[in-house]
Design an enzyme around this catalytic site. Structure first.
Site, mmCIF file in Angstrom:
data_model
loop_
_atom_site.group_PDB
_atom_site.id
_atom_site.type_symbol
_atom_site.label_atom_id
_atom_site.label_comp_id
_atom_site.label_asym_id
_atom_site.label_seq_id
_atom_site.Cartn_x
_atom_site.Cartn_y
_atom_site.Cartn_z
ATOM 1 N N ARG A 124 -2.017 106.479 6.537
ATOM 2 C CA ARG A 124 -3.353 106.754 6.938
ATOM 3 C C ARG A 124 -4.252 106.494 5.835
ATOM 4 O O ARG A 124 -5.214 107.203 5.262
ATOM 5 C CB ARG A 124 -3.488 108.333 6.915
ATOM 6 C CG ARG A 124 -2.679 108.945 8.267
ATOM 7 C CD ARG A 124 -2.813 110.269 8.613
ATOM 8 N NE ARG A 124 -2.843 111.056 7.528
ATOM 9 C CZ ARG A 124 -1.309 111.460 7.103
ATOM 10 N NH1 ARG A 124 -0.258 111.214 7.910
ATOM 11 N NH2 ARG A 124 -1.131 112.436 6.197
ATOM 12 N N THR B 8 12.022 120.310 6.886
ATOM 13 C CA THR B 8 10.561 119.785 6.575
ATOM 14 C C THR B 8 9.797 119.542 7.983
ATOM 15 O O THR B 8 8.562 119.785 7.787
ATOM 16 C CB THR B 8 10.633 118.509 5.517
ATOM 17 O OG1 THR B 8 11.442 118.499 4.576
ATOM 18 C CG2 THR B 8 9.121 117.954 5.558
ATOM 19 N N SER C 240 3.442 124.278 0.322
ATOM 20 C CA SER C 240 3.525 123.302 -0.719
ATOM 21 C C SER C 240 2.312 122.354 -0.519
ATOM 22 O O SER C 240 2.234 121.333 -1.460
ATOM 23 C CB SER C 240 4.696 122.763 -0.431
ATOM 24 O OG SER C 240 4.735 121.738 0.905
ATOM 25 N N GLY D 262 13.823 117.406 2.892
ATOM 26 C CA GLY D 262 13.389 118.419 1.835
ATOM 27 C C GLY D 262 14.474 118.122 0.702
ATOM 28 O O GLY D 262 15.065 117.140 0.522
ATOM 29 N N SER E 44 21.589 115.886 -1.452
ATOM 30 C CA SER E 44 22.797 114.966 -0.738
ATOM 31 C C SER E 44 22.943 113.718 -1.303
ATOM 32 O O SER E 44 23.884 113.216 -1.603
ATOM 33 C CB SER E 44 22.868 115.314 0.718
ATOM 34 O OG SER E 44 23.207 116.531 1.216
ATOM 35 N N GLU F 266 9.041 76.844 -1.316
ATOM 36 C CA GLU F 266 9.438 75.658 -1.744
ATOM 37 C C GLU F 266 8.464 74.828 -0.966
ATOM 38 O O GLU F 266 7.876 73.481 -1.691
ATOM 39 C CB GLU F 266 10.893 74.991 -1.438
ATOM 40 C CG GLU F 266 11.682 75.958 -2.321
ATOM 41 C CD GLU F 266 12.206 77.147 -1.354
ATOM 42 O OE1 GLU F 266 13.364 77.526 -1.574
ATOM 43 O OE2 GLU F 266 11.528 77.905 -0.732
#
Length: 343
Positions: free
Chosen positions: A182, A171, A143, A272, A278, A27
């Site tokens: 990065r 993990t 992975s 993970g 969950s 504003e």
């Protein structure tokens, strides 16, 4: 994220936006753009003008002093410090106030802000990368890397936009991630790193526990974590929060409540599988970002991004809205807000 437009006589006389924390609000920026010649003008603003002193004085008072005739606000501010008080102050000063124009669009613009104040927890984004056959790793567990370099660069952009990055202890042990931004030339703040670690198994030599690079680290534990392990993590300079659980699991709802109290507004959850599952089971996921790479692994072990959600009918599947599809060379990225079904 707030924007404002000043009009008078059917003509735009000033525009403004809140560009960074501590800078003039939208504003005020719009009034400066109008050279403070605002008497009798109408202002359109995406959020109720504030009524309290923070880093800047109350915008409601500035609008009153400027002689604004009418305020059209998209949505009421959910912040308890404001919530309706700005509107009330303007109306008491004789200014006409309308609320609700493009309200849904304004809420989407600030979905993190509204979630933080209305649900009293951070806005939660679940992110993963998977193959065409829905796998996040090969059977042996590797992975790196499913997604390509362009996708990974975008992930670093996502990290830079969130207050915190979260992973589970599995993990940390298996992938040893840094959980940092990065990007080339990046000079912004590093997000807080959160590790869900019920009994504090995270090795102190883990890269995400390095204090030389990255943001601060919070370890979320359960009540069964030993005092010795808590002291060891705290002595290393990390924060440990204990959640209300006597089992070897972290009470995620309690954890997010504590993160809310610490002022963390948004969390990017990178895995993970158990953490993601969950969160979906508890109805805590707000946004999903899934990268799909043109790879096929196959395998004997279950290696999808989620475990069983007890969904047995296609019609009961969780769905996304406000879906965006991005392409990063051969990778496809699907983003969307998770539709919350009535309980």
């Amino acid at each position: 994220m707030v924007g404002a437009v000043l009009t008078r006589g059917g003509r735009v006389i000033g525009e403004g936006a809140h560009l960074q924390y501590g800078a003039p609000h939208a504003e005020v920026a719009a009034m400066v753009a109008a050279q403070n010649d605002c008497r009798g003008a109408t202002i359109y603003v995406t959020l109720e003008p504030c009524s309290h002193f923070g880093r800047t004085p109350p915008c409601a008072d500035a609008l009153i002093r400027a002689g604004i005739k009418r305020v059209i606000a998209a949505v009421k501010d959910p912040n308890p410090l404001v919530s309706g008080q700005g509107i009330e102050r303007l109306r008491k000063a004789g200014i006409a106030v309308d609320v609700g124009l493009l309200e849904e669009e304004a809420r989407q613009l600030n979905e993190v802000f509204f979630t933080f104040h209305e649900l009293r927890r951070p806005f939660i984004t679940a992110k993963w990368a998977m193959t065409l056959d829905g796998r996040t790793s090969v059977d042996a567990g590797a992975s790196y890397w499913i997604s390509n370099e362009l996708s990974r660069e975008y992930v670093h952009e996502l990290r830079s936009r969130h207050d915190a990055i979260m992973v589970g202890v599995g993990t940390v042990i298996q992938d040893n991630p840094r959980l940092t931004v990065r990007l080339k030339g990046y000079r912004g703040r590093q997000p807080t790193r959160i590790i869900v670690d019920a009994v504090l198994r995270s090795p102190l030599g883990s890269r995400c526990l390095s204090r030389r690079a990255g943001g601060p680290t919070i370890l979320a534990a359960s009540k069964v974590a030993s005092a010795e392990r808590v002291q060891r993590m705290e002595a290393a300079g990390h924060t440990v929060i204990s959640t209300e659980s006597r089992q070897r699991i972290v009470n995620l709802e309690d954890m997010f409540s504590q993160l809310h109290a610490m002022g963390i507004t948004s969390v990017l959850v990178e895995g993970g599988r158990q953490i993601h599952t969950s969160l979906f089971r508890l109805g805590l996921v707000d946004r999903v970002i899934a990268f799909v790479a043109p790879l096929i692994f196959g395998g004997k072990r279950a290696a999808g991004p989620l475990e069983d959600l007890n969904i047995n009918l296609v019609s009961k599947g969780m769905t996304l809205e406000q879906v965006e599809i991005k392409h990063f060379a051969t990778d496809v990225c699907i983003e969307g807000r998770l539709v919350k079904k009535a309980k």
